[in-house]
Design a protein around this motif. Structure first.
Motif, PDB file in Angstrom:
ATOM      1  N   VAL A  93      49.370  76.297  87.749  1.00  8.20           N
ATOM      2  CA  VAL A  93      49.855  77.655  87.486  1.00  8.20           C
ATOM      3  C   VAL A  93      50.754  77.685  86.263  1.00  8.20           C
ATOM      4  O   VAL A  93      50.640  78.572  85.426  1.00  8.20           O
ATOM      5  CB  VAL A  93      50.593  78.226  88.726  1.00  8.20           C
ATOM      6  N   PHE A 132      51.031  86.098  85.564  1.00  6.65           N
ATOM      7  CA  PHE A 132      50.295  86.964  86.484  1.00  6.65           C
ATOM      8  C   PHE A 132      51.118  88.219  86.742  1.00  6.65           C
ATOM      9  O   PHE A 132      52.327  88.151  86.946  1.00  6.65           O
ATOM     10  CB  PHE A 132      50.023  86.241  87.804  1.00  6.65           C
ATOM     11  N   GLN A 181      46.898  88.999  91.717  1.00  6.25           N
ATOM     12  CA  GLN A 181      46.233  88.379  90.577  1.00  6.25           C
ATOM     13  C   GLN A 181      46.225  86.861  90.702  1.00  6.25           C
ATOM     14  O   GLN A 181      45.234  86.216  90.365  1.00  6.25           O
ATOM     15  CB  GLN A 181      46.892  88.797  89.267  1.00  6.25           C
ATOM     16  N   LEU A 182      47.327  86.290  91.199  1.00  4.55           N
ATOM     17  CA  LEU A 182      47.355  84.844  91.427  1.00  4.55           C
ATOM     18  C   LEU A 182      46.332  84.462  92.488  1.00  4.55           C
ATOM     19  O   LEU A 182      45.592  83.497  92.323  1.00  4.55           O
ATOM     20  CB  LEU A 182      48.751  84.378  91.836  1.00  4.55           C
ATOM     21  N   TRP A 241      42.961  84.633  91.000  1.00  2.00           N
ATOM     22  CA  TRP A 241      42.757  83.519  90.068  1.00  2.00           C
ATOM     23  C   TRP A 241      42.378  82.243  90.830  1.00  2.00           C
ATOM     24  O   TRP A 241      41.569  81.448  90.369  1.00  2.00           O
ATOM     25  CB  TRP A 241      44.029  83.316  89.248  1.00  2.00           C
ATOM     26  N   ARG A 270      35.814  81.987  93.062  1.00  2.00           N
ATOM     27  CA  ARG A 270      35.974  81.705  91.643  1.00  2.00           C
ATOM     28  C   ARG A 270      37.389  81.210  91.445  1.00  2.00           C
ATOM     29  O   ARG A 270      38.292  81.556  92.187  1.00  2.00           O
ATOM     30  CB  ARG A 270      35.756  82.965  90.821  1.00  2.00           C
ATOM     31  N   GLY A 271      37.593  80.426  90.457  1.00  2.00           N
ATOM     32  CA  GLY A 271      38.943  79.948  90.188  1.00  2.00           C
ATOM     33  C   GLY A 271      39.097  78.488  90.548  1.00  2.00           C
ATOM     34  O   GLY A 271      38.132  77.727  90.627  1.00  2.00           O
ATOM     35  N   ASN A 272      40.317  78.108  90.808  1.00  2.00           N
ATOM     36  CA  ASN A 272      40.677  76.712  91.016  1.00  2.00           C
ATOM     37  C   ASN A 272      40.330  76.278  92.441  1.00  2.00           C
ATOM     38  O   ASN A 272      41.010  76.627  93.396  1.00  2.00           O
ATOM     39  CB  ASN A 272      42.173  76.535  90.740  1.00  2.00           C
TER      40      ASN A 272
END
Length: 155
Positions: A46, A52, A57-58, A61, A83-85
């Motif tokens: 992060v 963010f 939003q975090l 993400w 989607r994302g990490n």
């Protein structure tokens, strides 16, 4: 196999030594379900939580928010986007599962909310809902620079 386990333990020790003096590390540790490995991964991935706009939003993400299907007046929420990490998502889901397993033995605000959530929905959905909430709590803790306060968790 033992040599690789020893190397992994050594890297974990070095990582902990590098970040244990950072204020964000201690703040993240105050959140239920967030341990040393998850805290380190969050700090590395992060970086600045101020990037963010909000906690949602975090969570988006990381990939913990549901997909939205809309057509005309119909608005439906689907499965999480994934989607994302993926590593952070996995860590948060495992931490959420642990918190959810122990919520029956507690009577704080968060545990009461989780007990009601478990009655309303499937266990796996409840775990992901809690992981989403944890992502939002993480954003709030990092932005406010205040430790987690369980009385404000479900206000």
């Amino acid at each position: 196999m033992q040599r690789m386990s020893a190397q992994i333990d050594e890297v974990k020790t070095q990582l902990t030594d590098l970040i244990k003096d950072k204020a964000e590390y201690a703040l993240l540790q105050s959140i239920p379900g967030i341990g040393p490995v998850t805290s380190a991964a969050l700090m590395a991935s992060v970086g600045d939580a101020g990037a963010f706009k909000n906690g949602r939003q975090l969570a988006a993400w990381i990939g913990l928010t549901p997909k939205q299907y809309a057509s005309g007046e119909t608005n439906r929420m689907g499965k999480i986007s994934k989607r994302g990490n993926s590593t952070l998502r996995k860590y948060l889901i495992h931490g959420a599962r642990t918190v959810l397993n122990w919520c029956e033995k507690k009577d704080d605000v968060l545990s009461c909310w989780l007990q009601k959530l478990k009655v309303r929905m499937n266990g796996c959905k409840a775990v992901v809902a809690l992981a989403n909430k944890l992502a939002r709590i993480i954003w709030s803790v990092l932005i406010s620079k205040q430790p987690f306060d369980v009385s404000k968790a479900c206000a």
